[in-house]
Design a protein around this motif. Sequence first.
Motif, mmCIF file in Angstrom:
data_model
loop_
_atom_site.group_PDB
_atom_site.id
_atom_site.type_symbol
_atom_site.label_atom_id
_atom_site.label_comp_id
_atom_site.label_asym_id
_atom_site.label_seq_id
_atom_site.Cartn_x
_atom_site.Cartn_y
_atom_site.Cartn_z
ATOM 1 N N VAL A 136 -16.942 -72.422 102.785
ATOM 2 C CA VAL A 136 -17.072 -73.812 103.183
ATOM 3 C C VAL A 136 -16.182 -74.094 104.369
ATOM 4 O O VAL A 136 -15.215 -73.380 104.642
ATOM 5 N N ASP A 137 -16.545 -75.129 105.109
ATOM 6 C CA ASP A 137 -15.758 -75.560 106.248
ATOM 7 C C ASP A 137 -14.360 -75.956 105.781
ATOM 8 O O ASP A 137 -14.175 -76.445 104.671
ATOM 9 N N ALA A 138 -13.377 -75.759 106.643
ATOM 10 C CA ALA A 138 -11.986 -76.061 106.268
ATOM 11 C C ALA A 138 -11.831 -77.502 105.830
ATOM 12 O O ALA A 138 -11.057 -77.810 104.918
ATOM 13 N N ARG A 139 -12.577 -78.403 106.467
ATOM 14 C CA ARG A 139 -12.464 -79.813 106.100
ATOM 15 C C ARG A 139 -12.921 -80.045 104.671
ATOM 16 O O ARG A 139 -12.462 -80.957 103.997
ATOM 17 N N GLU A 140 -13.841 -79.219 104.191
ATOM 18 C CA GLU A 140 -14.368 -79.407 102.847
ATOM 19 C C GLU A 140 -13.438 -78.834 101.780
ATOM 20 O O GLU A 140 -13.776 -78.855 100.596
ATOM 21 N N THR A 172 -4.891 -95.815 98.318
ATOM 22 C CA THR A 172 -4.862 -95.178 97.004
ATOM 23 C C THR A 172 -6.139 -95.571 96.274
ATOM 24 O O THR A 172 -6.524 -96.746 96.279
ATOM 25 N N VAL A 173 -6.796 -94.582 95.657
ATOM 26 C CA VAL A 173 -8.080 -94.842 95.011
ATOM 27 C C VAL A 173 -8.093 -94.264 93.612
ATOM 28 O O VAL A 173 -7.337 -93.331 93.287
ATOM 29 N N ASP A 174 -8.976 -94.826 92.782
ATOM 30 C CA ASP A 174 -9.210 -94.329 91.431
ATOM 31 C C ASP A 174 -10.584 -93.654 91.418
ATOM 32 O O ASP A 174 -11.614 -94.344 91.449
ATOM 33 N N PRO A 175 -10.644 -92.315 91.411
ATOM 34 C CA PRO A 175 -11.931 -91.604 91.485
ATOM 35 C C PRO A 175 -12.852 -91.950 90.314
ATOM 36 O O PRO A 175 -12.403 -92.102 89.174
ATOM 37 N N MET A 176 -14.150 -92.058 90.628
ATOM 38 C CA MET A 176 -15.149 -92.346 89.612
ATOM 39 C C MET A 176 -16.159 -91.199 89.462
ATOM 40 O O MET A 176 -16.424 -90.750 88.368
ATOM 41 N N ARG A 177 -16.713 -90.743 90.585
ATOM 42 C CA ARG A 177 -17.655 -89.622 90.520
ATOM 43 C C ARG A 177 -17.838 -89.025 91.915
ATOM 44 O O ARG A 177 -17.464 -89.625 92.919
ATOM 45 N N LEU A 178 -18.429 -87.824 91.933
ATOM 46 C CA LEU A 178 -18.713 -87.118 93.170
ATOM 47 C C LEU A 178 -20.220 -87.117 93.366
ATOM 48 O O LEU A 178 -20.974 -86.841 92.429
ATOM 49 N N SER A 185 -21.261 -84.657 100.926
ATOM 50 C CA SER A 185 -20.543 -84.965 99.688
ATOM 51 C C SER A 185 -19.752 -86.257 99.852
ATOM 52 O O SER A 185 -19.100 -86.469 100.881
ATOM 53 N N TYR A 186 -19.806 -87.112 98.834
ATOM 54 C CA TYR A 186 -19.106 -88.388 98.840
ATOM 55 C C TYR A 186 -18.287 -88.539 97.560
ATOM 56 O O TYR A 186 -18.745 -88.142 96.473
ATOM 57 N N LEU A 187 -17.128 -89.108 97.692
ATOM 58 C CA LEU A 187 -16.337 -89.530 96.540
ATOM 59 C C LEU A 187 -16.580 -91.019 96.337
ATOM 60 O O LEU A 187 -16.383 -91.818 97.256
ATOM 61 N N GLU A 188 -17.030 -91.383 95.145
ATOM 62 C CA GLU A 188 -17.148 -92.799 94.796
ATOM 63 C C GLU A 188 -15.909 -93.165 93.998
ATOM 64 O O GLU A 188 -15.579 -92.507 93.008
ATOM 65 N N ALA A 189 -15.210 -94.187 94.453
ATOM 66 C CA ALA A 189 -13.929 -94.525 93.828
ATOM 67 C C ALA A 189 -13.644 -96.010 93.975
ATOM 68 O O ALA A 189 -14.191 -96.692 94.859
ATOM 69 N N TRP A 190 -12.767 -96.506 93.099
ATOM 70 C CA TRP A 190 -12.253 -97.866 93.233
ATOM 71 C C TRP A 190 -11.101 -97.826 94.235
ATOM 72 O O TRP A 190 -10.120 -97.115 94.042
ATOM 73 N N CYS A 191 -11.264 -98.568 95.323
ATOM 74 C CA CYS A 191 -10.231 -98.602 96.357
ATOM 75 C C CYS A 191 -9.291 -99.772 96.069
ATOM 76 O O CYS A 191 -9.720 -100.935 96.053
ATOM 77 N N ARG A 192 -8.026 -99.474 95.814
ATOM 78 C CA ARG A 192 -7.064 -100.521 95.485
ATOM 79 C C ARG A 192 -6.775 -101.408 96.687
ATOM 80 O O ARG A 192 -6.460 -102.587 96.528
ATOM 81 N N ARG A 193 -6.892 -100.851 97.874
ATOM 82 C CA ARG A 193 -6.651 -101.644 99.079
ATOM 83 C C ARG A 193 -7.765 -102.668 99.302
ATOM 84 O O ARG A 193 -7.506 -103.833 99.577
ATOM 85 N N ALA A 194 -9.027 -102.227 99.168
ATOM 86 C CA ALA A 194 -10.165 -103.127 99.379
ATOM 87 C C ALA A 194 -10.520 -103.919 98.130
ATOM 88 O O ALA A 194 -11.292 -104.878 98.203
ATOM 89 N N GLU A 195 -9.987 -103.487 96.973
ATOM 90 C CA GLU A 195 -10.298 -104.100 95.692
ATOM 91 C C GLU A 195 -11.802 -104.100 95.441
ATOM 92 O O GLU A 195 -12.417 -105.118 95.104
ATOM 93 N N GLY A 196 -12.385 -102.939 95.620
ATOM 94 C CA GLY A 196 -13.817 -102.779 95.406
ATOM 95 C C GLY A 196 -14.189 -101.311 95.363
ATOM 96 O O GLY A 196 -13.393 -100.432 95.705
ATOM 97 N N VAL A 197 -15.416 -101.036 94.916
ATOM 98 C CA VAL A 197 -15.924 -99.668 94.871
ATOM 99 C C VAL A 197 -16.325 -99.251 96.279
ATOM 100 O O VAL A 197 -17.015 -99.989 96.983
ATOM 101 N N LEU A 202 -16.410 -86.772 102.219
ATOM 102 C CA LEU A 202 -15.333 -85.802 102.083
ATOM 103 C C LEU A 202 -14.905 -85.206 103.416
ATOM 104 O O LEU A 202 -13.746 -84.846 103.593
ATOM 105 N N ASP A 203 -15.842 -85.098 104.378
ATOM 106 C CA ASP A 203 -15.441 -84.512 105.655
ATOM 107 C C ASP A 203 -14.675 -85.501 106.524
ATOM 108 O O ASP A 203 -14.260 -85.167 107.636
ATOM 109 N N ARG A 204 -14.462 -86.727 106.033
ATOM 110 C CA ARG A 204 -13.642 -87.698 106.755
ATOM 111 C C ARG A 204 -12.314 -87.965 106.045
ATOM 112 O O ARG A 204 -11.559 -88.836 106.447
ATOM 113 N N LEU A 205 -12.079 -87.224 104.962
ATOM 114 C CA LEU A 205 -10.816 -87.347 104.244
ATOM 115 C C LEU A 205 -9.740 -86.490 104.904
ATOM 116 O O LEU A 205 -10.024 -85.423 105.446
ATOM 117 N N ASP A 206 -8.501 -86.948 104.808
ATOM 118 C CA ASP A 206 -7.390 -86.200 105.361
ATOM 119 C C ASP A 206 -6.168 -86.438 104.473
ATOM 120 O O ASP A 206 -5.988 -87.521 103.928
#
Length: 324
Positions: A136-140, A172-178, A185-197, A202-206
């Motif tokens: 897989v690509d390094a970013r993944e 900071t997020v609370d993971p829900m599903r992949l 690939s996407y991570l679906e999570a509750w974002c505490r900053r945005a207060e929403g899902v 994944l290739d934009r995560l760092d």
Amino acid sequence: MRTTDRMTRLLALVPYLSARPDGVAVAEVARDFGVTERQVRSDLELLWMCGLPGYGPGDLIDVAFEGDRVRVTFSAGMVRPLRLTTDEAVALVVALRTLLELPGLAERDAVSHALAKVSAAAGDAADRVSPVAVSVDAREENLAVVRDALERRRALHLHYYVPTRDERTERTVDPMRLLLVDGRSYLEAWCRRAEGVRLFRLDRLDDVVVLDEAAAPPPQATGRNLDDGIYQPAPDAPAVRLRLDRSARWVAEYYPTEDVTPVEDPPGGLAVTVRTGDLAWARRLVATLGGRAVVDEPSEIGVQVAAEARAALARYGVPPGRDG
């Protein structure tokens, strides 16, 4: 969506439906082909214009809708199912086995069933897949961290690049599903900053770090229905009204649009409405289209794009009013 992807799907749709003479739910077709119901209906509308030479009413492929179900009433001879070469079958086995390793994978039973069918069809070739390693690509590599958080139900701290704002954010997020949608690939999570899902590609995560605290999405955090695609603007999001010339009509197919109407000015063009909560994204879209789009509303977007274009031309020494 690539033209080759759609052509492959169109060629498979008719034998798929022909094998189900009693009809099949549009939602099931969309799920099996990995597209939205809206895309399935668009594909079927295109098939109505395909058929045998002569292309009269009795020569074209015909489908019938009965409520939310669809069936083929005339196949124009397109009844042979898709046949995979050995190399294609082996590649598909590798992909399906890799997919099954994803934690939180939706429709795991469907993937397992597909893997069993393809493995059986591939025969001895499938038995030789086991030594294959998937690189897989390094970013993944973020995937391993996200998997760990999901399996242990831990919160994540991450930096995320938001392309619409060209901004690197920290949250900071609370993971829900992949999720795997359209090959990404996407991570679906509750974002505490945005207060929403939220969905995070994944290739934009760092700088993804698993925290030593439990993931705790609130009761109102529910998974999004992705039948209509990843991009789903809120109903009350600002409306951007554009007039597209003939060469920019693809915008109406690529993005969710409202009030799509043919116009004479420009000739062969379309008037469309796009809803977005980020007007900066709309401004960049119009700038990318160059002179192929005119902003009717809100007018300030057109003014901003024109000002940015003049500033860009000035950097190249092009005087105002001169075509660049």
